[in-house]
Design a protein around this motif. Structure first.
Motif, PDB file in Angstrom:
ATOM      1  N   PRO A 141       0.822  -1.213   0.000  1.00 27.67           N
ATOM      2  CA  PRO A 141       0.000   0.000   0.000  1.00 27.67           C
ATOM      3  C   PRO A 141       0.859   1.268   0.000  1.00 27.67           C
ATOM      4  CG  PRO A 141      -0.829  -1.574   1.604  1.00 27.67           C
ATOM      5  CD  PRO A 141       0.490  -2.096   1.135  1.00 27.67           C
ATOM      6  N   GLY A 189      -2.658  -0.111   6.842  1.00 32.76           N
ATOM      7  CA  GLY A 189      -2.797   1.079   6.010  1.00 32.76           C
ATOM      8  C   GLY A 189      -2.358   2.354   6.689  1.00 32.76           C
ATOM      9  N   SER A 190      -2.013   2.276   7.986  1.00 30.77           N
ATOM     10  CA  SER A 190      -1.572   3.477   8.701  1.00 30.77           C
ATOM     11  C   SER A 190      -0.743   3.073   9.914  1.00 30.77           C
ATOM     12  CB  SER A 190      -2.770   4.321   9.152  1.00 30.77           C
ATOM     13  OG  SER A 190      -3.575   3.580  10.059  1.00 30.77           O
TER      14      SER A 190
END
Length: 318
Positions: A141, A189-190
């Motif tokens: 990602p 994703g973070s």
């Protein structure tokens, strides 16, 4: 003359290579200097770079309670990338340290100071490894890709750290544990504060094992003016190592405590305890005057770091 019934050492073998390794005995002759430059004959570094990646991935899954097929690719991609980026980082380290390595007994047999590989050849080899790593990184990602690019900063700085600070092991930790941030982010994703704490925890572990390793070179480092925590801690090394052991376990315990499932959390904590027992065993064996023991203890950190991986994986399967 080698002793009777004992085969001679392969030509060009590096002093601290693992005896009987595949590079010296199986790899094509032309490739051996480059594989030695990447430390493929000393695989412990790849493990020490990879393990924080797997910690980050497994703990991220324990925290959000989900796993998928892409997570298997994250784990595999990190393994391939760890081998390649460890090789690229070691090549860069040997390029920058080529004059120092020639003055240290343990490192003067490395490919560049020994003349087996030219600086130009090493630069091309480093670029090739980094490019293949980039291809793998681009499958992750966007946030993880950005972290992967940013990881180049500590990798580039580390070889120079021993010239300006007594704490080069901190800079090694910054580079070697970046995978904890990257793998966590590739899954979620973070970033989160738990991922950052895991990163700091890994740095404490790195200071622990690399201080043990650095004691092998303490005398030579003193002669040529190279700094290290081994020289800084000196006779108090065991006390300092005990402190970094404690910080490693405390950081791990806090990270694990955020797991969503209580039984899984307990199993994961058992992995932290197992790692702590292994590190305590290392402290009991620690002898700064015995290079053979120092190298054996340093290499044993592969097993120390695999213990949490095993328990975290078991916790996920519950």
């Amino acid at each position: 003359m080698p002793p009777i019934n004992e085969a001679p050492e392969p030509s060009g073998q590096v002093a601290d290579a693992v005896r009987g390794n595949w590079v010296d005995h199986i790899a094509p002759e032309w490739s051996r200097p480059y594989l030695r430059l990447s430390r493929a004959d000393r695989p412990i570094g790849t493990w020490l770079l990879l393990l924080p990646c797997w910690w980050g991935l497994l703990l991220a899954m324990l925290h959000d309670g989900r796993m998928g097929l892409f997570d298997a690719w994250i784990g595999l991609g990190c393994a391939i990338g760890a081998f390649l980026m460890r090789g690229a980082g070691c090549t860069w380290n040997d390029i920058t340290d080529r004059h120092i390595d020639g003055s240290v007994a343990r490192t003067r047999s490395r490919p560049i100071p020994s003349g087996a590989v030219s600086v130009r050849g090493a630069l091309l080899w480093m670029a090739a490894q980094a490019l293949v790593s980039l291809v793998i990184l681009l499958t992750f990602p966007p946030a993880a890709i950005l972290l992967g690019v940013l990881s180049l900063a500590p990798v580039c700085i580390y070889p120079f750290a021993k010239r300006f600070t007594w704490w080069p092991q901190v800079f090694l930790g910054l580079a070697f544990n970046w995978g904890a941030l990257l793998a966590w982010t590739a899954h979620t994703g973070s970033l989160s504060w738990q991922a950052v704490l895991l990163y700091v925890t890994g740095i404490c572990w790195t200071i622990f094992y690399d201080t043990i390793y650095a004691h092998q070179d303490a005398e030579d480092d003193a002669l040529i003016g190279v700094k290290s925590t081994a020289r800084l801690f000196g006779d108090n090394s065991a006390k300092w190592l005990r402190g970094f052991l404690a910080l490693t376990l405390i950081g791990f315990a806090i990270c694990v405590n955020g797991a969503t499932d209580v039984p899984a959390r307990i199993v994961a904590l058992l992995g932290v305890v197992a790692m702590g027992v292994h590190m305590l065993w290392q402290l009991r064996q620690f002898d700064p005057e015995d290079d053979a023991i120092l190298l054996r203890l340093f290499r044993s950190n592969r097993n120390a770091g695999l213990l949490p991986v095993l328990f975290f994986a078991c916790a996920l399967l519950m």
